[in-house]
Enzyme design. Structure first.
Site, PDB file in Angstrom:
ATOM      1  N   ASN A   9       0.865  -1.184   0.000  1.00 46.76           N
ATOM      2  CA  ASN A   9       0.000   0.000   0.000  1.00 46.76           C
ATOM      3  C   ASN A   9       0.903   1.237   0.000  1.00 46.76           C
ATOM      4  O   ASN A   9       1.526   1.548   1.008  1.00 46.76           O
ATOM      5  CB  ASN A   9      -0.875  -0.023   1.271  1.00 46.76           C
ATOM      6  CG  ASN A   9      -1.664   1.257   1.448  1.00 46.76           C
ATOM      7  OD1 ASN A   9      -1.783   2.066   0.531  1.00 46.76           O
ATOM      8  ND2 ASN A   9      -2.215   1.446   2.645  1.00 46.76           N
ATOM      9  N   TRP A  10       0.956   1.901  -1.156  1.00 45.11           N
ATOM     10  CA  TRP A  10       1.853   3.059  -1.272  1.00 45.11           C
ATOM     11  C   TRP A  10       1.300   4.290  -0.557  1.00 45.11           C
ATOM     12  O   TRP A  10       2.004   5.286  -0.413  1.00 45.11           O
ATOM     13  CB  TRP A  10       2.083   3.412  -2.742  1.00 45.11           C
ATOM     14  CG  TRP A  10       2.868   2.402  -3.511  1.00 45.11           C
ATOM     15  CD1 TRP A  10       3.323   1.185  -3.089  1.00 45.11           C
ATOM     16  CD2 TRP A  10       3.298   2.533  -4.880  1.00 45.11           C
ATOM     17  NE1 TRP A  10       4.001   0.552  -4.093  1.00 45.11           N
ATOM     18  CE2 TRP A  10       3.993   1.347  -5.208  1.00 45.11           C
ATOM     19  CE3 TRP A  10       3.141   3.509  -5.861  1.00 45.11           C
ATOM     20  CZ2 TRP A  10       4.548   1.148  -6.468  1.00 45.11           C
ATOM     21  CZ3 TRP A  10       3.688   3.310  -7.114  1.00 45.11           C
ATOM     22  CH2 TRP A  10       4.386   2.135  -7.412  1.00 45.11           C
ATOM     23  N   LYS A  11       0.032   4.239  -0.158  1.00 44.51           N
ATOM     24  CA  LYS A  11      -0.624   5.422   0.436  1.00 44.51           C
ATOM     25  C   LYS A  11      -0.429   6.618  -0.513  1.00 44.51           C
ATOM     26  O   LYS A  11      -0.423   6.441  -1.720  1.00 44.51           O
ATOM     27  CB  LYS A  11      -0.103   5.688   1.843  1.00 44.51           C
ATOM     28  CG  LYS A  11      -0.102   4.438   2.714  1.00 44.51           C
ATOM     29  CD  LYS A  11       0.120   4.730   4.156  1.00 44.51           C
ATOM     30  CE  LYS A  11       0.255   3.418   4.919  1.00 44.51           C
ATOM     31  NZ  LYS A  11       0.166   3.562   6.349  1.00 44.51           N
ATOM     32  N   HIS A  96      -9.316   0.847   5.115  1.00 44.54           N
ATOM     33  CA  HIS A  96      -8.031   1.048   5.801  1.00 44.54           C
ATOM     34  C   HIS A  96      -8.261   1.967   6.999  1.00 44.54           C
ATOM     35  O   HIS A  96      -9.078   2.890   6.940  1.00 44.54           O
ATOM     36  CB  HIS A  96      -7.014   1.660   4.829  1.00 44.54           C
ATOM     37  CG  HIS A  96      -5.623   1.676   5.375  1.00 44.54           C
ATOM     38  ND1 HIS A  96      -5.197   2.628   6.275  1.00 44.54           N
ATOM     39  CD2 HIS A  96      -4.574   0.845   5.171  1.00 44.54           C
ATOM     40  CE1 HIS A  96      -3.935   2.384   6.588  1.00 44.54           C
ATOM     41  NE2 HIS A  96      -3.529   1.307   5.936  1.00 44.54           N
ATOM     42  N   GLU A  98      -6.716   4.383   8.114  1.00 42.17           N
ATOM     43  CA  GLU A  98      -6.556   5.825   7.844  1.00 42.17           C
ATOM     44  C   GLU A  98      -7.821   6.402   7.232  1.00 42.17           C
ATOM     45  O   GLU A  98      -8.201   7.547   7.514  1.00 42.17           O
ATOM     46  CB  GLU A  98      -5.328   6.044   6.938  1.00 42.17           C
ATOM     47  CG  GLU A  98      -4.031   5.835   7.710  1.00 42.17           C
ATOM     48  CD  GLU A  98      -2.848   5.397   6.877  1.00 42.17           C
ATOM     49  OE1 GLU A  98      -2.897   5.500   5.633  1.00 42.17           O
ATOM     50  OE2 GLU A  98      -1.865   4.919   7.478  1.00 42.17           O
ATOM     51  N   GLU A 168      -5.205  -5.306  10.671  1.00 42.69           N
ATOM     52  CA  GLU A 168      -4.219  -4.248  10.836  1.00 42.69           C
ATOM     53  C   GLU A 168      -4.465  -3.532  12.166  1.00 42.69           C
ATOM     54  O   GLU A 168      -5.296  -2.613  12.231  1.00 42.69           O
ATOM     55  CB  GLU A 168      -4.328  -3.244   9.691  1.00 42.69           C
ATOM     56  CG  GLU A 168      -4.037  -3.835   8.331  1.00 42.69           C
ATOM     57  CD  GLU A 168      -3.385  -2.820   7.409  1.00 42.69           C
ATOM     58  OE1 GLU A 168      -2.317  -3.121   6.879  1.00 42.69           O
ATOM     59  OE2 GLU A 168      -3.926  -1.709   7.240  1.00 42.69           O
ATOM     60  N   GLY A 174       2.508   2.080  10.707  1.00 33.99           N
ATOM     61  CA  GLY A 174       3.419   3.206  10.531  1.00 33.99           C
ATOM     62  C   GLY A 174       4.111   3.636  11.814  1.00 33.99           C
ATOM     63  O   GLY A 174       4.746   4.693  11.868  1.00 33.99           O
ATOM     64  N   SER A 213       3.639  -2.414  10.290  1.00 32.14           N
ATOM     65  CA  SER A 213       5.099  -2.376  10.452  1.00 32.14           C
ATOM     66  C   SER A 213       5.783  -3.704  10.110  1.00 32.14           C
ATOM     67  O   SER A 213       6.747  -4.097  10.771  1.00 32.14           O
ATOM     68  CB  SER A 213       5.465  -1.903  11.862  1.00 32.14           C
ATOM     69  OG  SER A 213       4.997  -0.589  12.083  1.00 32.14           O
ATOM     70  N   GLY A 234       2.903  -1.269   4.291  1.00 34.95           N
ATOM     71  CA  GLY A 234       2.888   0.165   4.000  1.00 34.95           C
ATOM     72  C   GLY A 234       4.291   0.660   3.715  1.00 34.95           C
ATOM     73  O   GLY A 234       4.801   0.560   2.596  1.00 34.95           O
ATOM     74  N   GLY A 235       4.944   1.197   4.735  1.00 35.63           N
ATOM     75  CA  GLY A 235       6.248   1.834   4.568  1.00 35.63           C
ATOM     76  C   GLY A 235       7.262   0.999   3.791  1.00 35.63           C
ATOM     77  O   GLY A 235       7.936   1.512   2.889  1.00 35.63           O
TER      78      GLY A 235
HETATM   79  C1  PEP Z   1      -0.633  -0.024   6.092  1.00 32.59           C
HETATM   80  O1  PEP Z   1      -0.710   1.161   5.872  1.00 32.59           O
HETATM   81  O2  PEP Z   1      -1.511  -0.781   5.678  1.00 32.59           O
HETATM   82  C2  PEP Z   1       0.520  -0.512   6.846  1.00 32.59           C
HETATM   83  C3  PEP Z   1       0.500  -1.731   7.295  1.00 32.59           C
HETATM   84  O3  PEP Z   1       1.551   0.375   7.037  1.00 32.59           O
HETATM   85  P1  PEP Z   1       2.999   0.054   7.687  1.00 32.59           P
HETATM   86  O4  PEP Z   1       3.487  -1.220   7.078  1.00 32.59           O
HETATM   87  O5  PEP Z   1       3.841   1.231   7.329  1.00 32.59           O
HETATM   88  O6  PEP Z   1       2.772  -0.069   9.160  1.00 32.59           O
END
Ligand code: PEP
Length: 253
Positions: A9-11, A96, A98, A168, A174, A213, A234-235
């Protein structure tokens, strides 16, 4: 055997050049295993380009969001599920944390979007998870149950056959804090048991990703849990080498 997936997920990150380079890098670096889907979810403006760049390879493309309205109309700024299908997207992230926290997406909106995605021929990746306060107050399971039940009420038992789930924990997204493999497994098992009350086959066959993470050094321990079927990243999905290593951890199982 359940299908595994490693989804990035590039956000709100990326560019035309980044999209081109990342997909080329994944095509060259990743040895795709048939039962582990590799999915990239760029921002919507780069989706058509991503689909073209990934054409002919095993890299799949998904969106990060879709409208809760199905038919074309006066909905400025919205992107409908049929439009995502039309450009060759196969998946879409729904609910998600967010979007729930920053854009007011309720359990009901998430459920409607899940149905819109299925109706448009997309596979929704439905995200569920608790905040830190909810976990500390002992409410993690009831929060997740309510998130799942809203989706069930909208798509019915059969709808679940077209869904991928992602657990999640909001406190792990994040933040650099990862659920321990045991914490992840416990909630994944709870989700499967909850769905089993509806249909044991659905519960046994649905893919449940872990997100929060995930990095190259913790992916194998999390993915090897019996009810974890890969990850939503994500990251670390913004770094091609890291993302490829996370995929390799899933493929090695
Ligand atoms: C996400 O945004 O779905 C996510 C899991 O982010 P991260 O891996 O950065 O925690």
């Amino acid at each position: 055997m359940r299908q595994m997936m490693v989804a990035g997920n590039w956000k709100m990150h990326g560019s035309v050049a980044f999209t081109q380079e990342m997909i080329a890098l994944l095509q060259s670096k990743v040895a795709i295993k048939e039962n582990v889907t590799l999915l990239v979810c760029p921002p919507s403006v780069f989706l058509a380009q991503a689909v073209q760049a990934a054409a002919g390879s095993e890299v799949r493309i998904g969106a990060q969001n879709l409208s809760d309205v199905a038919a074309p109309g006066a909905y400025t700024g919205e992107v409908a599920g049929f439009m995502l299908s039309d450009i060759g997207c196969q998946y879409v992230i729904v609910g998600h944390s967010e979007r729930r926290a920053l854009y007011g997406e309720t359990n009901e909106i998430v459920a409607t979007k899940t149905k819109m995605a299925i109706d448009a021929g997309l596979t929704p990746i439905v995200c569920v998870g608790e905040t830190l306060t909810e976990r500390e107050n002992g409410h993690a399971e009831s929060i997740i149950a309510a998130q799942l039940d809203a989706v069930s009420a909208c798509i019915g038992v059969d709808g679940w056959r077209s869904v991928v789930l992602a657990y999640e924990p909001v406190w792990a997204i994040g933040t650099g804090k990862t659920a321990t493999p045991e914490q992840a497994q416990a909630i994944h098992a709870f989700i499967r048991a909850h769905l089993a009350k509806l249909d044991v086959t659905v519960a046994a066959s649905i893919s449940i990703l872990y997100g929060g993470s995930v990095k190259p050094d913790n992916a194998a321990a999390i993915f090897s849990q019996s009810d974890v079927d890969g990850g939503l990243i994500g990251g670390a999905a913004l770094n091609g080498d890291d993302f490829a290593r996370i995929y390799a951890a899933a493929a090695a199982l």
